[in-house]
Design a protein around this motif. Structure first.
Motif, PDB file in Angstrom:
ATOM      1  N   UNK A 178       0.793  -1.218   0.000  1.00  0.00           N
ATOM      2  CA  UNK A 178       0.000   0.000   0.000  1.00  0.00           C
ATOM      3  C   UNK A 178       0.822   1.262   0.000  1.00  0.00           C
ATOM      4  N   UNK A 179       2.144   1.128   0.207  1.00  0.00           N
ATOM      5  CA  UNK A 179       3.043   2.279   0.198  1.00  0.00           C
ATOM      6  C   UNK A 179       3.679   2.455  -1.173  1.00  0.00           C
ATOM      7  N   UNK A 180       4.202   3.639  -1.414  1.00  0.00           N
ATOM      8  CA  UNK A 180       4.838   3.950  -2.698  1.00  0.00           C
ATOM      9  C   UNK A 180       6.260   3.393  -2.737  1.00  0.00           C
ATOM     10  N   UNK A 232      -3.794   4.646  -5.772  1.00  0.00           N
ATOM     11  CA  UNK A 232      -2.976   5.819  -6.129  1.00  0.00           C
ATOM     12  C   UNK A 232      -1.499   5.538  -5.883  1.00  0.00           C
ATOM     13  N   UNK A 233      -1.188   4.874  -4.774  1.00  0.00           N
ATOM     14  CA  UNK A 233       0.210   4.531  -4.473  1.00  0.00           C
ATOM     15  C   UNK A 233       0.741   3.522  -5.497  1.00  0.00           C
ATOM     16  N   UNK A 234      -0.089   2.564  -5.890  1.00  0.00           N
ATOM     17  CA  UNK A 234       0.313   1.561  -6.891  1.00  0.00           C
ATOM     18  C   UNK A 234       0.648   2.258  -8.209  1.00  0.00           C
ATOM     19  N   UNK A 235      -0.168   3.214  -8.593  1.00  0.00           N
ATOM     20  CA  UNK A 235       0.073   3.941  -9.847  1.00  0.00           C
ATOM     21  C   UNK A 235       1.349   4.788  -9.762  1.00  0.00           C
ATOM     22  N   UNK A 236       1.600   5.379  -8.602  1.00  0.00           N
ATOM     23  CA  UNK A 236       2.827   6.159  -8.437  1.00  0.00           C
ATOM     24  C   UNK A 236       4.056   5.242  -8.489  1.00  0.00           C
ATOM     25  N   UNK A 237       3.935   4.070  -7.874  1.00  0.00           N
ATOM     26  CA  UNK A 237       5.036   3.094  -7.940  1.00  0.00           C
ATOM     27  C   UNK A 237       5.273   2.654  -9.371  1.00  0.00           C
ATOM     28  N   UNK A 238       4.189   2.416 -10.098  1.00  0.00           N
ATOM     29  CA  UNK A 238       4.289   2.017 -11.502  1.00  0.00           C
ATOM     30  C   UNK A 238       5.027   3.088 -12.309  1.00  0.00           C
TER      31      UNK A 238
END
Length: 406
Positions: A37-39, A89-95
């Motif tokens: 769940x974290x970036x 949102x965190x998943x998308x930022x990590x991506x």
């Protein structure tokens, strides 16, 4: 196929030096220490890339982090509860951060609660090698008598329920604890922290979520992240259920060709695809792995090649992880289908014509038995599997063989 190797990070007992000597071309890894769940920050990604790029003595390894396995999808996302929107949102930022670091293939799974399930992490074979195994009677004994899940007995055939009761009665306390520990090991973070009460609490959260609801949640997730992946030029790929049949009353939605087809059609973007794992999908008698590669190959972004031996004829039965060429999957036919797909992609001008593959799991043999690395991920057992797969690849792609088939 591009030959890759899974590495769990600096704590992995199989080192960068080991995989370099195995002759692999790229590395599959993940930031397991970052909470779900974290970036994944640019700094953390860059540090993993740096470590992958160096051997123990500081010399360049010549290897790069090429595939992510896995960028975890939180239980909140799967349930659409709690912080699920923030987690997406965190998943998308990590991506996005992974894409900017040059990593183009990201594997994930959508299995609720359990990432994978085995009852034995070191099952001894007649050869003296050990491997992971799923024994349906042991699992039923855990589910019915140790976890004491309401309605558990209704999930198994009568003969399994009867044998599970007998086997449970014969177990001493140490054996019961060992069995529970082996099964709970498949929970993210379970090796350090999960208790049976934790498992019961997680299961309760999914009581009201049907298979259709979970599939809808997956489609909703992909509707958010797949357009971004398409825009970034990265490929995301869902790993199948392991094993590919219901457990603990939980829904299973990525277990068959029909499951994958439904999800791919619901979010029909080339960036959203499949991690085709022959070991996970091969634990069902009705899955045709070479056929799946032929029919869905254009959306296969990542390959796990391993084999399982099915011990029982009924659905949801026992199996153990066989040698790469020894189980129920015809690995020669499988690799032939993969190479055909790669040739078609290359002819069509696809930049992703070469599909990353890793020798998935392996039996502990020779010095593996002393090293005791991550269950399923020994050095020599995987090297043996890779060598066997590499031999098939080389033979089938040789002009003498390939040319003769024209």
């Amino acid at each position: 196929m591009r030959q890759t190797w899974r590495w769990f990070g600096p704590k992995d007992l199989v080192s960068i030096d080991d995989m370099r000597q195995a002759g692999v071309e790229g590395v599959v890894s993940a930031l397991h220490h970052v909470p779900t769940g974290s970036v994944w920050t640019p700094e953390e990604i860059a540090e993993r890339q740096r470590v992958v790029g160096s051997m123990t003595d500081g010399a360049p390894s010549g290897l790069a982090w090429e595939v992510v396995e896995s960028l975890p999808v939180s239980e909140d996302i799967k349930k659409q509860k709690g912080d699920w929107r923030a987690h997406i949102a965190a998943w998308k930022e990590s991506l996005t951060n992974l894409s900017r670091a040059g990593i183009e293939v990201i594997c994930y799974n959508f299995m609720p609660v359990l990432d994978w399930t085995r009852t034995d992490l070191a099952y001894r074979l007649p050869s003296g090698a050990t491997c992971m195994r799923f024994d349906v009677v042991d699992f039923a004994a855990f589910d019915i008598h140790i976890l004491d899940r309401p309605g558990a007995a209704e999930s198994f055939p009568d003969f399994v329920v009867e044998e599970a009761a007998r086997r449970f009665a014969e177990m001493d306390d140490d054996r019961r604890r060992q069995l529970a520990g082996n099964i709970v090991f498949g929970l993210p973070g379970a090796a350090e922290s999960f208790t049976l009460d934790d498992v019961r609490a997680h299961l309760a959260e999914f009581d009201a979520i049907s298979g259709e609801s979970l599939r809808t949640h997956l489609v909703d997730f992909l509707s958010e992240v797949a357009p971004l992946a398409q825009e970034l030029g990265v490929r995301i790929c869902c790993h199948p259920d392991d094993p590919p049949f219901p457990l603990l009353g939980l829904p299973r939605i990525m277990s068959t060709e029909a499951d994958y087809r439904r999800v791919m059609e619901a979010v029909d973007l080339p960036a959203s695809g499949i991690t085709l794992c022959t070991g996970s999908l091969g634990a069902r008698h009705d899955n045709d792995l070479p056929g799946m590669m032929k029919r869905l190959g254009s959306r296969v972004h990542f390959l796990h090649l391993r084999n399982v031996h099915l011990e029982t004829p009924h659905f949801g039965g026992s199996f153990y992880e066989a040698g790469h060429l020894e189980g129920g999957t015809d690995m020669v036919a499988m690799i032939d289908a993969i190479l055909a797909e790669e040739r078609a992609r290359k002819a069509a001008g696809r930049v992703d014509w070469q599909i990353p593959m890793r020798p998935d799991h392996g039996q502990d043999i020779l010095d593996d038995l002393k090293r005791k690395a991550q269950p399923g991920y020994p050095a020599i057992g995987r090297l043996k599997g890779l060598a066997e797969l590499r031999g098939i690849m080389t033979a089938l792609d040789h002009p003498v063989v390939h040319g003769a088939g024209k």
